[in-house]
Design a protein around this motif. Structure first.
Motif, short mmCIF file in Angstrom:
data_model
loop_
_atom_site.label_atom_id
_atom_site.label_comp_id
_atom_site.label_asym_id
_atom_site.label_seq_id
_atom_site.Cartn_x
_atom_site.Cartn_y
_atom_site.Cartn_z
N LEU A 284 0.83 -1.21 0.00
CA LEU A 284 0.00 0.00 0.00
C LEU A 284 0.87 1.26 0.00
CD1 LEU A 284 -2.80 -0.98 2.56
CD2 LEU A 284 -2.92 -0.99 0.06
N LEU A 285 1.97 1.21 0.75
CA LEU A 285 2.88 2.34 0.75
C LEU A 285 3.46 2.55 -0.65
CD1 LEU A 285 4.63 4.52 2.07
CD2 LEU A 285 6.23 2.71 2.76
N GLY A 286 3.82 1.45 -1.31
CA GLY A 286 4.34 1.56 -2.66
C GLY A 286 3.34 2.18 -3.61
N GLU A 287 2.08 1.81 -3.48
CA GLU A 287 1.04 2.41 -4.33
C GLU A 287 0.97 3.91 -4.11
OE1 GLU A 287 -2.68 0.49 -3.66
OE2 GLU A 287 -1.93 -1.52 -4.18
N TRP A 288 1.02 4.30 -2.85
CA TRP A 288 0.97 5.74 -2.54
C TRP A 288 2.18 6.46 -3.11
CZ3 TRP A 288 3.98 9.21 0.15
CH2 TRP A 288 3.38 10.45 0.43
N LEU A 289 3.37 5.86 -2.97
CA LEU A 289 4.58 6.49 -3.48
C LEU A 289 4.52 6.64 -5.00
CD1 LEU A 289 7.30 4.70 -1.30
CD2 LEU A 289 6.79 7.16 -1.31
N ALA A 375 16.78 12.87 3.93
CA ALA A 375 16.34 11.67 3.19
C ALA A 375 15.38 10.87 4.05
CB ALA A 375 17.55 10.83 2.81
N VAL A 376 14.60 10.00 3.40
CA VAL A 376 13.63 9.16 4.10
C VAL A 376 14.02 7.70 3.90
CG1 VAL A 376 11.19 8.53 4.33
CG2 VAL A 376 11.83 10.87 3.67
N ILE A 377 14.04 6.95 5.00
CA ILE A 377 14.35 5.52 4.97
C ILE A 377 13.11 4.77 5.43
CG2 ILE A 377 15.92 3.71 5.71
CD1 ILE A 377 17.37 6.00 4.33
N GLU A 422 4.81 9.71 6.33
CA GLU A 422 5.58 9.64 5.08
C GLU A 422 5.50 10.96 4.33
OE1 GLU A 422 7.94 7.11 2.47
OE2 GLU A 422 7.00 6.58 4.38
N ARG A 423 4.31 11.51 4.26
CA ARG A 423 4.14 12.78 3.54
C ARG A 423 4.95 13.89 4.21
NH1 ARG A 423 -1.04 12.80 3.33
NH2 ARG A 423 -1.34 12.29 1.12
N TRP A 424 4.89 13.94 5.54
CA TRP A 424 5.68 14.95 6.25
C TRP A 424 7.17 14.73 6.02
CZ3 TRP A 424 9.17 13.78 10.25
CH2 TRP A 424 9.81 14.90 10.80
N ALA A 425 7.63 13.48 6.15
CA ALA A 425 9.06 13.17 6.05
C ALA A 425 9.60 13.56 4.67
CB ALA A 425 9.29 11.69 6.31
N ILE A 426 8.82 13.35 3.63
CA ILE A 426 9.27 13.67 2.28
C ILE A 426 9.33 15.17 2.06
CG2 ILE A 426 8.58 13.56 -0.16
CD1 ILE A 426 7.46 10.73 0.44
N VAL A 433 15.02 11.02 8.36
CA VAL A 433 13.86 10.34 8.96
C VAL A 433 13.82 8.88 8.51
CG1 VAL A 433 11.34 10.29 9.16
CG2 VAL A 433 12.54 12.50 8.99
N ALA A 434 13.63 7.99 9.48
CA ALA A 434 13.34 6.58 9.18
C ALA A 434 11.93 6.28 9.68
CB ALA A 434 14.35 5.66 9.86
N ILE A 435 11.22 5.46 8.93
CA ILE A 435 9.84 5.10 9.28
C ILE A 435 9.73 3.59 9.33
CG2 ILE A 435 7.42 5.26 8.63
CD1 ILE A 435 8.04 7.90 7.26
N ARG A 436 9.26 3.08 10.46
CA ARG A 436 9.10 1.64 10.66
C ARG A 436 7.73 1.22 10.10
NH1 ARG A 436 8.69 -2.65 15.29
NH2 ARG A 436 10.78 -3.56 15.21
N VAL A 437 7.74 0.72 8.88
CA VAL A 437 6.49 0.39 8.19
C VAL A 437 5.84 -0.81 8.88
CG1 VAL A 437 5.47 -0.30 5.99
CG2 VAL A 437 7.44 1.27 6.03
N PRO A 438 4.58 -0.68 9.32
CA PRO A 438 3.92 -1.80 10.01
C PRO A 438 3.90 -3.07 9.17
CG PRO A 438 2.66 0.22 10.28
CD PRO A 438 3.74 0.52 9.28
N GLU A 439 4.08 -4.20 9.83
CA GLU A 439 4.16 -5.48 9.16
C GLU A 439 3.02 -6.41 9.57
OE1 GLU A 439 6.01 -8.56 6.76
OE2 GLU A 439 6.27 -6.39 6.87
N TRP A 440 2.46 -6.20 10.75
CA TRP A 440 1.47 -7.11 11.31
C TRP A 440 0.07 -6.76 10.78
CZ3 TRP A 440 -0.08 -7.31 17.20
CH2 TRP A 440 -0.87 -8.43 17.43
N GLY A 441 -0.17 -7.10 9.53
CA GLY A 441 -1.46 -6.81 8.94
C GLY A 441 -1.64 -5.32 8.66
N VAL A 442 -2.78 -4.99 8.11
CA VAL A 442 -3.10 -3.60 7.77
C VAL A 442 -4.25 -3.13 8.65
CG1 VAL A 442 -3.92 -2.02 5.98
CG2 VAL A 442 -2.31 -3.84 5.39
N ARG A 443 -4.04 -2.05 9.37
CA ARG A 443 -5.08 -1.44 10.19
C ARG A 443 -5.40 -0.07 9.61
NH1 ARG A 443 -4.44 -1.09 16.30
NH2 ARG A 443 -6.65 -1.62 16.31
N HIS A 444 -6.68 0.23 9.57
CA HIS A 444 -7.13 1.55 9.12
C HIS A 444 -7.78 2.28 10.29
CE1 HIS A 444 -6.32 1.00 4.84
NE2 HIS A 444 -6.78 -0.22 4.95
N SER A 445 -7.84 3.58 10.19
CA SER A 445 -8.44 4.38 11.26
C SER A 445 -8.97 5.68 10.69
CB SER A 445 -7.40 4.68 12.34
OG SER A 445 -7.93 5.55 13.32
#
Length: 584
Positions: A284-289, A375-377, A422-426, A433-445
């Protein structure tokens, strides 16, 4: 069937070439049997089968030493060294790992190897040790699948040439990395293929190696002839073999990138087994990027040999054009390049798996963060729910990254929070900035998340209570929610905090908790030692506040069951609740 009777390479010494060809076919069936049922590295092992058979036929292991780079080319070698049961007996798959392992076979596997570009460097150590004690065994390093693009591979070649004694480096050139190859070196490999190794411009000769080219790298008789010619050589020697990745299984030949590694599949069709499990956060992050690239001409996505980590397949890479860069298996280059791009006014985003990011500590600390370039990691798979071979464990990232000065490490809890960060970091120009992309399923809010994270180390209180405060980071924020609910059912209205920042603490909020709380509980999806919770505990050390930290004990966990791992580390919701009530 020959394979069932082979306990060591000595058992094939009397084989004819025809028998070795049959044996290679049996090995290939064993590979496909295992990976179709358990998943694993398909293309690399199928492509090198004949070469491994020929190596074991010509050389005298375990006296002669083999070192396999990445070791995702080691399945055939395992089958020839007494471990065929892990490939042909479905009930014994678990007894054999997917990587080189002295724990399985100290005679035939020299090293635990899971990361790339290491074989030549490791082999030079064996080379030097042999020379010091006056030995005469052959040292053979096998490298391929894009691994030459890694800096350590060059360093190993550089040292091997200078030692100027017996070392044989088999360059398995299947024209591929995980995806396509990247880097100027591969232009020379192509030239050598096109000229059958006769081009005057030869990278290996320039470094001081003897050189031999084998065009028919899947022909056992040709390989035997080449290996016999270089056996016992007194000089550093490269044997450059041209192989076909996925050889012998048409789906793997036709789509080499997709079949580098795969989940279990139907052998007759090549289709994955099981149902699609739904959304995946890195995808999903890749789609957004990819959409953001269209809006921002300065945004550049960087990969290091694993573009699919955030869903950049061949089509997506082509569409991104110059706004996508794959540096090959060279994470150090990716970080330093990202720093330089940020300095030059671009907006670089480098995404890779946490286990591979370990190679970049110095570049993160020196090239990026000392310079303060924005840079963003994106750290992928950083979770106990990520890869589980102990050479690929991804949950040591918090101790590594959160202690680098000038690096802001963020831990989103949902997709929407991830995109906000991600938007702020870019767009910001103040921090690395490094961002720990969640791995345990996808949660929306539908929570309204901040759009500005430049006020560093400000935690967010999601529920205000008293007596017990739960600070639950990233993927494990949901555990914090669950435990807070359980406490509420027991008449305790706990405070629940989303810390957001893994690289610092909110001293004001933590100080305020002292007035109305007796216990602070930290929960993190990672290693306890040097982790997020320890920083909280250190803050409260001089006070009367009790602190209870939950995470994973530091150890080398191999092929763990995630549910067992959680139970062993008291990370189930019920165990966390019970431990809280014990100390409260």
């Amino acid at each position: 069937m020959y394979l069932e009777r082979i306990k060591s390479p000595k058992d094939i010494k009397g084989f004819t070439v025809g028998q070795l060809d049959v044996l290679a076919s049996e090995i290939r069936r064993g590979i496909l049997n295992r990976v179709s049922n358990r998943g694993g590295h398909v293309g690399p092992n199928l492509g090198i089968t004949e070469a491994v058979v020929a190596l074991n036929y010509v050389f005298n292991t375990p006296e002669d030493k083999f070192v396999f780079d990445v070791s995702h080319q080691i399945y055939p070698h395992k089958m020839l060294t007494g471990r065929a049961f892990g490939y042909i007996d479905d009930a014994r798959f678990d007894e054999v790992s997917g990587y080189s392992s002295p724990l399985e076979s100290p005679e035939y596997d020299c090293f635990e190897i899971g990361h790339t570009s290491t074989s030549v460097s490791l082999a030079t150590g064996l080379q030097k040790a042999r020379d010091l004690r006056g030995g005469n065994e052959n040292i053979v390093a096998v490298i391929g699948d894009g691994s030459l693009s890694g800096g350590e591979a060059f360093e190993g070649l550089d040292t091997a040439a200078e030692l100027n004694t017996n070392i044989i480096i088999v360059v398995n050139d299947n024209e591929m990395s995980i995806a396509e190859n990247h880097g100027g070196l591969y232009g020379n490999l192509r030239l050598l293929r096109e000229t059958s190794g006769r081009a005057e411009l030869n990278f290996f000769k320039a470094m001081g190696f003897e050189y031999l080219y084998v065009e028919e790298g899947n022909d056992i008789s040709c390989l035997i002839e080449a290996f016999v010619a270089v056996k016992d050589t007194p000089r550093p020697t490269v044997v450059h073999i041209h192989t076909e990745k996925g050889h012998g299984y048409s789906p793997a030949v036709e789509n080499k990138e997709a079949w580098h590694w795969c989940v279990p599949f139907d052998l007759s069709t090549g289709n994955p087994k099981g149902e699609d499990t739904g959304e995946y956060m890195p995808a999903l992050l890749g789609e957004w990027l990819r959409e953001e690239i269209k809006r921002d001409s300065k945004l550049v996505c960087i990969a290091a040999g694993v573009p699919a980590a955030v869903g950049f397949g061949p089509k997506e890479r082509e569409e991104a054009g110059s706004q996508f860069v794959d540096v090959g298996i060279a994470e150090e280059q990716a970080v330093a390049m990202a720093s330089g791009m940020a300095k030059g006014g671009a907006r670089p985003v480098f995404s890779t798996y946490a286990t591979f990011l370990q190679r970049t500590y110095d570049q993160l600390a020196q090239d990026l963060c000392v310079n303060g370039n924005p840079a963003v990691i994106n750290v992928i798979g950083a979770s106990i729910f990520g890869m589980n071979d102990f050479t690929h464990i991804c949950f040591f990232d918090i101790p590594m990254l959160s202690h680098i000065p000038n690096l802001v490490y963020l831990a989103p809890t949902t997709y929407e929070e991830l995109i906000a960060m991600e938007r702020w970091a870019i767009c910001q120009d103040m921090y690395s900035v490094a961002i720990r992309v969640p791995e345990w399923g996808v949660r929306h809010s539908d929570i309204e998340y901040d759009t500005d994270y430049s006020h560093l180390n400000t935690y967010r209180m999601m529920r205000k209570g008293k007596d017990i405060a739960i600070i639950a980071a990233g993927d494990f924020y949901r555990k914090g929610e669950n435990v807070a609910d359980m406490l509420n059912e027991n008449g305790i209205e706990a405070t629940l905090i989303n810390p957001r920042y893994l690289s610092g603490i909110d001293e004001n909020m933590l100080e305020d908790l002292k007035a109305t709380h007796r216990l602070v509980v930290t929960i993190e999806d990672g290693c306890l030692d040097g982790g997020f919770g320890e920083r909280i505990a250190r803050f409260y050390g001089p006070s009367d506040m009790k602190v209870l930290c939950f995470g994973v004990r530091k150890a080398l966990y191999d092929r763990y069951d995630v549910n067992v791992l959680m139970e062993d580390n008291h990370l189930t919701d019920e165990q966390i609740m019970a431990d809280i009530m014990t100390v409260f």
